[in-house]
Design a protein around this motif. Structure first.
Motif, PDB file in Angstrom:
ATOM      1  N   GLU A 248       0.835  -1.208   0.000  1.00 54.78           N
ATOM      2  CA  GLU A 248       0.000   0.000   0.000  1.00 54.78           C
ATOM      3  C   GLU A 248       0.865   1.251   0.000  1.00 54.78           C
ATOM      4  O   GLU A 248       0.580   2.216  -0.721  1.00 54.78           O
ATOM      5  N   ALA A 251       2.375   1.676  -3.435  1.00 54.67           N
ATOM      6  CA  ALA A 251       1.358   2.152  -4.394  1.00 54.67           C
ATOM      7  C   ALA A 251       1.105   3.637  -4.189  1.00 54.67           C
ATOM      8  O   ALA A 251       0.956   4.405  -5.168  1.00 54.67           O
ATOM      9  N   ALA A 252       1.028   4.056  -2.914  1.00 52.04           N
ATOM     10  CA  ALA A 252       0.788   5.471  -2.614  1.00 52.04           C
ATOM     11  C   ALA A 252       1.953   6.330  -3.096  1.00 52.04           C
ATOM     12  O   ALA A 252       1.767   7.435  -3.628  1.00 52.04           O
ATOM     13  N   SER A 254       3.981   5.682  -5.556  1.00 49.56           N
ATOM     14  CA  SER A 254       4.003   5.742  -7.027  1.00 49.56           C
ATOM     15  C   SER A 254       2.985   6.714  -7.572  1.00 49.56           C
ATOM     16  O   SER A 254       3.154   7.257  -8.667  1.00 49.56           O
ATOM     17  N   ARG A 255       1.897   6.938  -6.808  1.00 53.02           N
ATOM     18  CA  ARG A 255       0.867   7.881  -7.257  1.00 53.02           C
ATOM     19  C   ARG A 255       1.221   9.320  -6.965  1.00 53.02           C
ATOM     20  O   ARG A 255       0.684  10.235  -7.599  1.00 53.02           O
ATOM     21  N   SER A 256       2.104   9.522  -5.989  1.00 55.26           N
ATOM     22  CA  SER A 256       2.454  10.904  -5.600  1.00 55.26           C
ATOM     23  C   SER A 256       3.545  11.501  -6.494  1.00 55.26           C
ATOM     24  O   SER A 256       4.165  10.821  -7.292  1.00 55.26           O
TER      25      SER A 256
END
Length: 256
Positions: A248, A251-252, A254-256
């Motif tokens: 998690e 993933a977070a 990579s989105r930021s």
């Protein structure tokens, strides 16, 4: 009494009725314990008529004879179960989970009643054979279900999950009850499977039945003078949860 109260009472009554039918239909106090050795004629389990020899031994016969190990016991690196530690390996063995080799070998044979019998002890390969027999012989599946009940009494969490699979989509509430019973016994992994959606009423009934399954299992052990099974927690939950959190966070990030 409101209609909601009437419905709840009806569900509870149905749970009690179904639970009485679900498990241990042949409730015999003189039945031998699953781990008790009972002498039987060899011909009964030879896989061939009296006086004849079987050309090809089934996986169960090989396992019993000791001629061929074939990796039937779970070990580290098992490609199907993927245990994370030796402690989890021991848990899988204790709860009679079949190795990838056992599953593969069993799939090559037409299951026979000779391939599973609780009176001389219970092995993981026999649980696979019982499930296979139930699917191949639906008209005589009670024979396999009886064995799986005995395997669950002996302490096999995998037998509970096998009973859950056998009920499947034909009886999703009963199927869910058996998987929840397996979770109560300690297999947190039973919660991770994909399952069909249930209504809130079905969810409640499945929970009631799961508790009844465990209660009946322990009752049978008490009647046979066996110690309570209780909760046998599967190792690896902390590690699994850490992996989820790490995934998690990744993933977070990579989105930021």
């Amino acid at each position: 009494m409101t209609s909601r109260q009437t419905w709840i009472l009806g569900v509870v009554a149905a749970a009690a009725l179904i639970a009485g039918l679900l498990w241990f239909k042949n409730d015999r106090t003189d039945a031998p314990a699953s781990d008790e050795i009972v002498a039987v004629p060899n011909s009964e389990y030879s896989g061939a008529p009296d006086g004849a020899s079987s050309a090809v031994e089934s996986p169960r016969q090989r396992s019993r004879s000791g001629k061929e190990e074939k990796g039937y016991e779970v070990s580290m690196g098992d490609p199907f179960l993927e245990p994370r530690s030796e402690a989890e390996v021991e848990w899988l063995r204790r709860n009679r989970y079949p190795s990838a080799a056992a599953r593969s070998d069993a799939a090559q044979f037409m299951a026979s009643e000779l391939d599973f019998d609780h009176r001389d002890g219970i092995e993981a390969i026999e649980i696979v054979a019982a499930e296979q027999y139930a699917r191949q012989h639906p008209d005589n599946r009670e024979r396999a279900v009886e064995f799986l009940n005995e395997a669950a009494i002996s302490g096999s969490t995998y037998a509970l999950e096998t009973l859950g699979r056998l009920h499947g989509s034909a009886d999703p509430v009963t199927s869910e009850a058996y998987f929840r019973a397996a979770a109560h016994r300690g297999d947190w992994n039973a919660h991770l499977r994909v399952k069909p959606p249930l209504t809130s009423e079905q969810e409640m009934l499945a929970s009631l039945l799961a508790h009844q399954v465990i209660e009946n299992l322990e009752l049978q052990r008490r009647r046979r003078g066996l110690p309570a099974l209780g909760n046998d927690q599967r190792p690896g939950l902390d590690q699994f949860l850490r992996q989820i959190k790490e995934a998690e966070r990744a993933a977070a990030a990579s989105r930021s």
